[in-house]
Design a protein around this motif. Sequence first.
Motif, PDB file in Angstrom:
ATOM      1  N   UNK A  38       0.848  -1.187   0.000  1.00  0.00           N
ATOM      2  CA  UNK A  38       0.000   0.000   0.000  1.00  0.00           C
ATOM      3  C   UNK A  38       0.892   1.249   0.000  1.00  0.00           C
ATOM      4  N   UNK A  39       1.925   1.232   0.803  1.00  0.00           N
ATOM      5  CA  UNK A  39       2.917   2.313   0.777  1.00  0.00           C
ATOM      6  C   UNK A  39       3.986   1.965  -0.260  1.00  0.00           C
ATOM      7  N   UNK A  40       4.708   2.967  -0.694  1.00  0.00           N
ATOM      8  CA  UNK A  40       5.723   2.741  -1.727  1.00  0.00           C
ATOM      9  C   UNK A  40       6.869   1.915  -1.168  1.00  0.00           C
ATOM     10  N   UNK A  41       7.440   1.162  -2.044  1.00  0.00           N
ATOM     11  CA  UNK A  41       8.595   0.355  -1.661  1.00  0.00           C
ATOM     12  C   UNK A  41       9.780   1.273  -1.338  1.00  0.00           C
ATOM     13  N   UNK A  42      10.577   0.810  -0.373  1.00  0.00           N
ATOM     14  CA  UNK A  42      11.694   1.641   0.064  1.00  0.00           C
ATOM     15  C   UNK A  42      12.673   1.928  -1.076  1.00  0.00           C
ATOM     16  N   UNK A  43      12.802   0.993  -1.953  1.00  0.00           N
ATOM     17  CA  UNK A  43      13.704   1.194  -3.090  1.00  0.00           C
ATOM     18  C   UNK A  43      13.228   2.310  -3.982  1.00  0.00           C
ATOM     19  N   UNK A  44      11.904   2.409  -4.156  1.00  0.00           N
ATOM     20  CA  UNK A  44      11.354   3.474  -4.982  1.00  0.00           C
ATOM     21  C   UNK A  44      11.566   4.833  -4.320  1.00  0.00           C
ATOM     22  N   UNK A  45      11.405   4.886  -2.996  1.00  0.00           N
ATOM     23  CA  UNK A  45      11.635   6.140  -2.273  1.00  0.00           C
ATOM     24  C   UNK A  45      13.078   6.597  -2.471  1.00  0.00           C
ATOM     25  N   UNK A  46      14.022   5.650  -2.350  1.00  0.00           N
ATOM     26  CA  UNK A  46      15.429   6.008  -2.495  1.00  0.00           C
ATOM     27  C   UNK A  46      15.721   6.472  -3.914  1.00  0.00           C
ATOM     28  N   UNK A  47      15.097   5.835  -4.882  1.00  0.00           N
ATOM     29  CA  UNK A  47      15.320   6.236  -6.275  1.00  0.00           C
ATOM     30  C   UNK A  47      14.804   7.649  -6.524  1.00  0.00           C
ATOM     31  N   UNK A  65      11.289  21.164 -12.376  1.00  0.00           N
ATOM     32  CA  UNK A  65      11.383  19.807 -11.852  1.00  0.00           C
ATOM     33  C   UNK A  65      10.135  18.983 -12.144  1.00  0.00           C
ATOM     34  N   UNK A  66       9.059  19.626 -12.581  1.00  0.00           N
ATOM     35  CA  UNK A  66       7.807  18.898 -12.805  1.00  0.00           C
ATOM     36  C   UNK A  66       7.968  17.785 -13.831  1.00  0.00           C
ATOM     37  N   UNK A  67       8.744  18.046 -14.884  1.00  0.00           N
ATOM     38  CA  UNK A  67       8.931  17.034 -15.931  1.00  0.00           C
ATOM     39  C   UNK A  67       9.625  15.796 -15.369  1.00  0.00           C
ATOM     40  N   UNK A  68      10.648  15.999 -14.530  1.00  0.00           N
ATOM     41  CA  UNK A  68      11.339  14.869 -13.913  1.00  0.00           C
ATOM     42  C   UNK A  68      10.398  14.095 -13.003  1.00  0.00           C
ATOM     43  N   UNK A  69       9.637  14.816 -12.169  1.00  0.00           N
ATOM     44  CA  UNK A  69       8.719  14.146 -11.247  1.00  0.00           C
ATOM     45  C   UNK A  69       7.667  13.351 -12.016  1.00  0.00           C
ATOM     46  N   UNK A  70       7.167  13.907 -13.107  1.00  0.00           N
ATOM     47  CA  UNK A  70       6.175  13.191 -13.906  1.00  0.00           C
ATOM     48  C   UNK A  70       6.749  11.873 -14.455  1.00  0.00           C
ATOM     49  N   UNK A  71       7.969  11.933 -14.957  1.00  0.00           N
ATOM     50  CA  UNK A  71       8.609  10.708 -15.469  1.00  0.00           C
ATOM     51  C   UNK A  71       8.825   9.689 -14.347  1.00  0.00           C
ATOM     52  N   UNK A  72       9.231  10.166 -13.162  1.00  0.00           N
ATOM     53  CA  UNK A  72       9.436   9.246 -12.038  1.00  0.00           C
ATOM     54  C   UNK A  72       8.120   8.612 -11.614  1.00  0.00           C
ATOM     55  N   UNK A  73       7.043   9.396 -11.586  1.00  0.00           N
ATOM     56  CA  UNK A  73       5.740   8.857 -11.177  1.00  0.00           C
ATOM     57  C   UNK A  73       5.265   7.780 -12.147  1.00  0.00           C
ATOM     58  N   UNK A  74       5.479   8.007 -13.439  1.00  0.00           N
ATOM     59  CA  UNK A  74       5.094   6.982 -14.410  1.00  0.00           C
ATOM     60  C   UNK A  74       5.955   5.737 -14.242  1.00  0.00           C
ATOM     61  N   UNK A  75       7.213   5.930 -13.897  1.00  0.00           N
ATOM     62  CA  UNK A  75       8.105   4.782 -13.742  1.00  0.00           C
ATOM     63  C   UNK A  75       7.747   3.904 -12.563  1.00  0.00           C
ATOM     64  N   UNK A  76       7.384   4.498 -11.431  1.00  0.00           N
ATOM     65  CA  UNK A  76       7.074   3.698 -10.237  1.00  0.00           C
ATOM     66  C   UNK A  76       5.586   3.417 -10.098  1.00  0.00           C
ATOM     67  N   UNK A  77       4.778   4.094 -10.901  1.00  0.00           N
ATOM     68  CA  UNK A  77       3.335   3.852 -10.851  1.00  0.00           C
ATOM     69  C   UNK A  77       2.666   4.412  -9.629  1.00  0.00           C
ATOM     70  N   UNK A  78       3.208   5.449  -9.027  1.00  0.00           N
ATOM     71  CA  UNK A  78       2.609   6.039  -7.823  1.00  0.00           C
ATOM     72  C   UNK A  78       2.593   7.568  -7.930  1.00  0.00           C
ATOM     73  N   UNK A  79       1.719   8.145  -7.132  1.00  0.00           N
ATOM     74  CA  UNK A  79       1.617   9.604  -7.046  1.00  0.00           C
ATOM     75  C   UNK A  79       2.825  10.117  -6.251  1.00  0.00           C
ATOM     76  N   UNK A  80       3.410  11.290  -6.701  1.00  0.00           N
ATOM     77  CA  UNK A  80       4.543  11.908  -6.033  1.00  0.00           C
ATOM     78  C   UNK A  80       4.142  13.353  -5.677  1.00  0.00           C
TER      79      UNK A  80
END
Length: 548
Positions: A38-47, A65-80
């Motif tokens: 339910x919470x994000x994996x620790x590895x994803x947080x570190x990434x 920074x919005x473009x980077x955050x958007x790409x990261x959110x798509x990569x991990x599949x979670x809201x940032x």
Amino acid sequence: MSFRLRVLALVMLVAVTATAATAWLTLRQASDQLTQSVAADRTQVEEVTARLKEYGQRQGTWEGVSELVWDLAKGIGQRIHVVSESGGEVIVDTDHLRGRASRPLGTARAIVDPRPMLSLPSRTRDKVQVTVKEIAAYRSGMLFAACLTRHRVDVVVSEDTYGVPLFDVDPRHGPLDENTRVDCRRQATEPERDPREDVIRASVCAGAHVESLSPCLAQAFTDRISDIAPVPVRVSLGARDDPPPVLAAAPVLAAAAAVAVLAIGVTALLSRRVLRPIGTLTAASQRLGEGDLRGRVPVSGNDELAELARSFNRMADSLQRGEERQRRLIADVAHELRTPLANLRGYLEALKDGVVAPDADLFASLHEEAVLQQRIVDDLQELALAEAGTLAYHRGEVDLADLLETCRTAHFAVAEAAGVRLTMEAEAVRVVADPDRLRQVIGNLVTNALRATSPGGSVTLSATRSGDTALLRVTDTGVGIDAAALPYVFDRFWRADSARGRRTGGSGLGLAIVRQIVTDHDGQISVTSEVGVGTTFTITLPASAVIS
């Protein structure tokens, strides 16, 4: 139940059991993992935090920074969700980027502080002055990088000796246009700023204890750059109202069924492959039992069945060679005995019919012929015992010099009568052997050498040592043996001169007996010869240890 069915049933049972157990375990473990995710994996947080920190240090600002955050959110599949740590100002929220209302934050959170830490090695001189220079250099570089970012120019970052970033234009961007260069250089100069304040703040640490000086200066560095460095931010991943993902059982069960079907099919194919060569081996062994020694089985691969097929073929080859040897032996014996027995029968019938008058010379000749036939039979029996490994040996320490001297003495009279010089050259070499059998071997070789050597020639007996090996040689200066005949010297009933009869050429079994006796003593015998020059038989035996 046939072997095929047993194998198939066993493999099916194992496959179905393993598949069912694997499916159950997979379902259970996956459910546990999905419930806990339910919470994000620790590895994803570190990434995410690592990428954001790298961006802040490189760009000198959180702008863009919005473009980077958007790409990261798509990569991990979670809201940032990224917000400044001090003022709580939202920098970027992927919920807003998706056009939806901001949801309650998830439980996976972390702090990202892109500000560098000043690292002053203990050997650094005038640390206060270094700190002041590093503050000025970082502020100028950070303002320059932030300006480049606003102009959409990529920045590259490296570190100096004290861990402070150095900023420059990415070489891939090419030269800056004049307006951008002038604007960014102007912003990096901070004309309104008084650098003496940096000196005053750093000088506060001058009175600190030597061990506290570096930490104090590092904090002074952080204080003096905080107003232009990217602010620390708090990052949150996920949302509390996200429904926990549910693992669907149908795909897992379908996969388990597919694996089971595949296992059964592969098992059926394997059973056919296993049984096909076994059937071939069974048929070949049945033919072998019925007397057909020519049958062989095809061999392919390197598995156990291939090795079994090779063993069967080797066994069949051995049986066929044994059968051929037996047939040749019977034919050779029949050939050797046919003519002399016919002669004996003819003379006896002539005596019976009165055609030939009995006298002492005739009876002596018949007796000699009978003795020769007895010798052939005795040699055959001895050879059979030797090849079967049942010939009796009485082993002991044997001095080869004494053995050769005994053989030379025993044959000296025959050699002298034939006009052949019989000599001996021997070192002190000892072996563990049956002395009577070795005398039999040397005697046979000497007898053959004397027969092959003309008057005026010589026969030499020698014994030497070479490392752990004793070498016995019988060398003559006789007529020699043709090179084409050398491979057959030790065959049964072989004679160097096919025209020589048994009275002058022996039974033809002596060398075969010699080779078997030498082999039984863990030795080897070889022959070299040249027609018109002579022949040498060489025997190698394990030598006894030298006693000093």
